[in-house]
Design an enzyme around this catalytic site. Structure first.
Site, short mmCIF file in Angstrom:
data_model
loop_
_atom_site.label_atom_id
_atom_site.label_comp_id
_atom_site.label_asym_id
_atom_site.label_seq_id
_atom_site.Cartn_x
_atom_site.Cartn_y
_atom_site.Cartn_z
CE LYS A 188 17.53 31.39 40.31
NZ LYS A 188 17.10 30.30 41.20
NE ARG A 211 12.01 23.56 40.63
CZ ARG A 211 13.17 24.12 40.31
NH1 ARG A 211 13.28 24.85 39.24
NH2 ARG A 211 14.22 23.94 41.08
NE ARG A 239 29.69 27.16 33.32
CZ ARG A 239 28.88 26.74 34.29
NH1 ARG A 239 29.08 27.11 35.52
NH2 ARG A 239 27.87 25.94 34.00
NE ARG A 291 28.76 21.58 33.53
CZ ARG A 291 28.06 22.12 34.51
NH1 ARG A 291 28.64 22.43 35.64
NH2 ARG A 291 26.79 22.36 34.37
NE ARG A 322 21.16 24.62 31.66
CZ ARG A 322 22.34 25.10 32.05
NH1 ARG A 322 23.39 25.04 31.27
NH2 ARG A 322 22.46 25.66 33.23
#
Ligand SMILES: [Zn+2]
Length: 216
Positions: free
Chosen positions: A13, A88, A127, A159, A170
């Site tokens: 995004k 939101r 990642r 991470r 998430r």
């Protein structure tokens, strides 16, 4: 061209928003960014917002919407804007609708970039970072030597945010929070789903086709 942008973490995004802002010469308005800018510049609303942030509390909706109303009345929003990270919640969407009506800048289109969870999990959990600031992706941008940074020879790490269980969670939170808004804008007849599985260029082209067909 008045736009709201939705998309889960890992959907690209941010990249699309940057390209769209350039292509259509409209500002990319991220609530997080303008909140920080208001606090930094010590505006009346920024001072108010900081009181809450200092206490570790969420900035209340009426402060947030005030900041957004001010931002949307800046001269660079004359030919449109792209909101990212707001609304939101349904009450925020309702408040936004009212504000936009009073300043005569109603939404034209709400873009919803869709990518299946399975692919997002692959994108995010692949990642790898290095403490020197370099980042890699095991599939799309692997280092020459597995687990080792090309730039400094340091050991790569993942991470906590990118660990598969965390990514999964998430995404669940994102879906649960966003679903009511997607339904809300769908009922208003201004929601457009974008297939976010292709290349950055593919997705960009799709979005441009949608926006160009909305241009008056
Ligand atoms: Zn390194």
């Amino acid at each position: 061209m008045n736009i709201v942008l939705f998309g889960p973490p890992g959907a690209g995004k941010g990249t699309q928003a940057k390209e769209l802002a350039k292509h259509y010469t409209i500002p990319h308005i991220s609530t997080g960014d303008i909140l920080r800018a208001n606090v930094r510049d010590g505006t009346t609303l920024g001072i108010k917002a900081k009181e809450y942030m200092d206490k570790g509390e969420l900035v209340p909706d009426e402060v947030l919407i005030g900041i957004i109303r001010d931002r949307l009345q800046q001269p660079d929003c004359k030919s449109g804007y792209m909101l990212d990270g707001y609304p939101r919640t349904i009450p925020q969407a309702e408040a936004l609708k009212e504000i936009l009506a009073t300043i005569s800048k109603p939404l034209d289109v709400v873009l919803n970039i869709e990518v299946p969870d399975k692919e997002l999990i692959g994108r995010l959990s692949g990642r790898r970072m290095c403490s020197c600031g370099e980042s890699y992706h095991m599939m799309f941008n692997p280092p020459l030597k597995q687990g080792i940074c090309d730039a400094c020879g340091g050991k790569l790490y993942q991470r906590d945010d990118d660990k598969e269980e965390v990514v999964r969670q998430r995404l669940e939170v994102y879906t649960a929070k966003t679903k009511p808004l997607i339904d809300y804008y769908s009922n208003m007849g201004i929601l457009v789903n974008i297939d976010g599985t292709g290349s950055v260029e593919d997705v960009f082209r799709q979005i441009c086709d949608v926006l160009d067909s909305h241009k008056k």
